[in-house]
Scaffold this motif. Structure first.
Motif, PDB file in Angstrom:
ATOM      1  N   MET B 106       0.820  -1.224   0.000  1.00 57.75           N
ATOM      2  CA  MET B 106       0.000   0.000   0.000  1.00 57.75           C
ATOM      3  C   MET B 106       0.850   1.268   0.000  1.00 57.75           C
ATOM      4  O   MET B 106       0.645   2.161  -0.831  1.00 57.75           O
ATOM      5  CB  MET B 106      -0.926  -0.026   1.222  1.00 57.75           C
ATOM      6  N   LYS B 107       1.802   1.368   0.921  1.00 55.97           N
ATOM      7  CA  LYS B 107       2.569   2.628   1.046  1.00 55.97           C
ATOM      8  C   LYS B 107       3.301   2.965  -0.247  1.00 55.97           C
ATOM      9  O   LYS B 107       3.315   4.102  -0.698  1.00 55.97           O
ATOM     10  CB  LYS B 107       3.586   2.510   2.197  1.00 55.97           C
ATOM     11  N   GLU B 108       3.910   1.952  -0.835  1.00 55.23           N
ATOM     12  CA  GLU B 108       4.672   2.137  -2.066  1.00 55.23           C
ATOM     13  C   GLU B 108       3.749   2.569  -3.202  1.00 55.23           C
ATOM     14  O   GLU B 108       4.043   3.492  -3.963  1.00 55.23           O
ATOM     15  CB  GLU B 108       5.397   0.825  -2.400  1.00 55.23           C
ATOM     16  N   LYS B 109       2.583   1.888  -3.279  1.00 55.30           N
ATOM     17  CA  LYS B 109       1.622   2.209  -4.352  1.00 55.30           C
ATOM     18  C   LYS B 109       1.140   3.658  -4.236  1.00 55.30           C
ATOM     19  O   LYS B 109       1.030   4.378  -5.233  1.00 55.30           O
ATOM     20  CB  LYS B 109       0.421   1.260  -4.290  1.00 55.30           C
ATOM     21  N   ILE B 110       0.834   4.073  -3.013  1.00 57.21           N
ATOM     22  CA  ILE B 110       0.364   5.446  -2.805  1.00 57.21           C
ATOM     23  C   ILE B 110       1.438   6.444  -3.250  1.00 57.21           C
ATOM     24  O   ILE B 110       1.144   7.455  -3.897  1.00 57.21           O
ATOM     25  CB  ILE B 110      -0.019   5.666  -1.320  1.00 57.21           C
ATOM     26  N   LYS B 111       2.692   6.125  -2.922  1.00 54.45           N
ATOM     27  CA  LYS B 111       3.805   7.002  -3.292  1.00 54.45           C
ATOM     28  C   LYS B 111       3.908   7.137  -4.821  1.00 54.45           C
ATOM     29  O   LYS B 111       4.059   8.228  -5.352  1.00 54.45           O
ATOM     30  CB  LYS B 111       5.108   6.432  -2.709  1.00 54.45           C
ATOM     31  N   VAL B 112       3.820   6.003  -5.506  1.00 54.09           N
ATOM     32  CA  VAL B 112       3.926   6.009  -6.971  1.00 54.09           C
ATOM     33  C   VAL B 112       2.759   6.780  -7.590  1.00 54.09           C
ATOM     34  O   VAL B 112       2.934   7.568  -8.526  1.00 54.09           O
ATOM     35  CB  VAL B 112       3.972   4.564  -7.523  1.00 54.09           C
ATOM     36  N   LEU B 113       1.562   6.566  -7.062  1.00 53.30           N
ATOM     37  CA  LEU B 113       0.387   7.268  -7.593  1.00 53.30           C
ATOM     38  C   LEU B 113       0.525   8.771  -7.387  1.00 53.30           C
ATOM     39  O   LEU B 113       0.246   9.562  -8.300  1.00 53.30           O
ATOM     40  CB  LEU B 113      -0.885   6.728  -6.926  1.00 53.30           C
ATOM     41  N   GLU B 114       0.964   9.180  -6.190  1.00 52.40           N
ATOM     42  CA  GLU B 114       1.145  10.609  -5.938  1.00 52.40           C
ATOM     43  C   GLU B 114       2.194  11.196  -6.879  1.00 52.40           C
ATOM     44  O   GLU B 114       2.016  12.304  -7.400  1.00 52.40           O
ATOM     45  CB  GLU B 114       1.521  10.837  -4.477  1.00 52.40           C
TER      46      GLU B 114
END
Lengths: 150, 150
Positions: B106-114
């Motif tokens: 989750m954390k990594e995905k949120i970072k990439v999306l942002e």
């Protein structure tokens, strides 16, 4: 309400209205890491016999399909002629237009839905089948499309 | 845009905002010929650690789930506290709120999306996992929810 009106509860499709299908299809392809699908065009009035709110309409739309599990995501860019697509895009902007179900016995299903207070909005033919948009918004909070394949 | 951002393209869920979940869940149950599911309630702030646009929020929602193929349909009736659900219901009325995907990291995905211009909107915990709503409306024309199960 009559129960199990459609005879299925598998969501076959989510339809999303867009202004620029080439652009948004490319974004989807990149975002989900798949090939950009060929953009299809619905049939002419003669081919599709498109009927919207009781009248024939020249309306056509560009379509792009993405397989996303058992549900297909459909992007729809309508032309300017009257249709459920154009009406909704003008009224609400881009976004979800309908959820679709594959059914059998289109005429009978439409009759049952109308008897349950869910009016027919648009019909048309596509190669190998036909569709009907039903105004289920009051009950289901979303428009429903029926798909019948031969 | 980074390609295959989520690592999946299976639509796990369609979320629909409603004013009266008891009533609409009964309509869905009748319409699709299934049992009306138990209405669930999201956790308290302490349990769910709900965060909306950077701030903790007391917001909770009633939820009802219907299995419809590989896609689950989720009805959502939010309370009056600030949330993505309440904001969208007030702004747009009842209707589709999001499509959801089960992801890992989750954390990594949120970072990439942002990093790709898709801001985080709301996060929270549920028993056995956590969710994040991402504002993908500009790109995908619909809000996205990420679900990470332990």
């Amino acid at each position: 309400m009559e129960k199990n009106v459609l005879g299925t509860n598998v969501i076959a499709q989510i339809g999303i209205l867009v202004h620029d299908i080439e652009k948004t299809a490319q974004v989807y392809a990149d975002f989900f890491g798949v090939e950009k699908p060929a953009i299809e065009l619905t049939g002419t009035l003669e081919e599709a016999q498109t009927n919207y709110n009781g009248d024939s309409t020249e309306a056509r739309a560009k379509l792009a399909f993405f397989d996303m599990g058992s549900t297909q995501l459909e992007l729809i860019e309508p032309d300017e002629h009257p249709s459920t697509w154009r009406e909704a895009l003008d009224a609400n902007g881009e976004g979800v237009h309908h959820i679709a179900f594959v059914i059998e016995g289109m005429k009978e299903k439409i009759k049952v839905l109308e008897a349950n207070g869910m009016p027919l909005q648009q019909t048309g033919e596509y190669p190998g089948g036909r569709y009907a948009y039903i105004d289920t918004v009051k009950d289901l909070k979303v428009l429903t499309e029926l798909l019948e394949n031969d």
